[in-house]
Design an enzyme around this catalytic site. Sequence first.
Site, PDB file in Angstrom:
ATOM      1  N   CYS A 100      15.530 110.272  -4.076  1.00 12.40           N
ATOM      2  CA  CYS A 100      14.081 110.484  -4.091  1.00 12.40           C
ATOM      3  C   CYS A 100      13.394 109.333  -3.369  1.00 12.40           C
ATOM      4  CB  CYS A 100      13.582 110.574  -5.537  1.00 12.40           C
ATOM      5  SG  CYS A 100      11.791 110.635  -5.664  1.00 12.40           S
ATOM      6  N   CYS A 112      11.311 107.231  -6.054  1.00 13.12           N
ATOM      7  CA  CYS A 112      11.866 106.383  -7.106  1.00 13.12           C
ATOM      8  C   CYS A 112      13.353 106.085  -6.956  1.00 13.12           C
ATOM      9  CB  CYS A 112      11.613 107.010  -8.480  1.00 13.12           C
ATOM     10  SG  CYS A 112      12.642 108.462  -8.806  1.00 13.12           S
ATOM     11  N   CYS A 170      11.173 115.840  -8.524  1.00  9.09           N
ATOM     12  CA  CYS A 170      12.039 114.787  -9.032  1.00  9.09           C
ATOM     13  C   CYS A 170      11.802 114.672 -10.533  1.00  9.09           C
ATOM     14  CB  CYS A 170      11.698 113.465  -8.347  1.00  9.09           C
ATOM     15  SG  CYS A 170      12.479 112.046  -9.138  1.00  9.09           S
ATOM     16  N   CYS A 203      10.060 110.851 -11.284  1.00  8.62           N
ATOM     17  CA  CYS A 203       8.694 110.461 -10.883  1.00  8.62           C
ATOM     18  C   CYS A 203       7.792 111.668 -10.623  1.00  8.62           C
ATOM     19  CB  CYS A 203       8.735 109.553  -9.660  1.00  8.62           C
ATOM     20  SG  CYS A 203       9.185 110.392  -8.127  1.00  8.62           S
ATOM     21  N   CYS A 219      15.331 124.149  -0.731  1.00  9.30           N
ATOM     22  CA  CYS A 219      14.713 123.884   0.571  1.00  9.30           C
ATOM     23  C   CYS A 219      13.793 122.676   0.419  1.00  9.30           C
ATOM     24  CB  CYS A 219      13.940 125.132   0.986  1.00  9.30           C
ATOM     25  SG  CYS A 219      13.378 125.095   2.680  1.00  9.30           S
TER      26      CYS A 219
HETATM   27 ZN   LIG Z   1      11.534 110.338  -7.915  1.00  8.46          ZN
END
Ligand SMILES: [Zn+2]
Length: 188
Positions: A97, A100, A146, A149, A169
């Site tokens: 991510c 984060c 995510c 976060c 996607c």
């Molecule tokens: Zn994240």
Amino acid sequence: MKYWLSVCLCLFVFAACNRAQNTTSGEETTSSSSKIAMEDQQYAPPSEGDIEKIEKPASEWQAELSDLEFRVLRQAGTERAFTGDLWDNKADGIYTCRGCGLPLFDSATKFKSGTGWPSFYQPLKAKYVTEKTDNSHGMSRTEVLCARCDGHLGHVFNDGPQPTGLRYCMNSVSMDFVPKEKLAQQEP
Ligand SMILES: [Zn+2]
């Protein structure tokens, strides 16, 4: 000739992805630097157990992220197809991510979708992503975020390859890529 080629390409992309990603104008920008060569890839898996949420005010995210990253991750925008730097990345490693550093996808589950967005058939761990119904832009889609976060990553569709039949996607700009070699150095 060139014109028709681009028209065909656009139609193809639209057909492949009209359900995949929002392609409306206003939030389409090309991403700038190549993340693959960047030194600040984040890889920050959580300790065992539940994922502890990261919450920050928008102003803090805005200061940490580029304009496009902020628009996609924090405002559920979409990068333009074929403009990100990870859709065609074939290297071995982990996609994390951008917000984060949570590891999200393994390159082993990446497949060629032809959409211009990095596509995977499953997340690294189911608990690393959350899914939410998204009825924006006159479509019913499943948004993928995510789990740590709440950054917007993209959408998931049920037209992917086996073994899951799913197609995650994702936006390149929502992720970093940590090559395998680098991963080995970072792991304890
Ligand atoms: Zn994240």
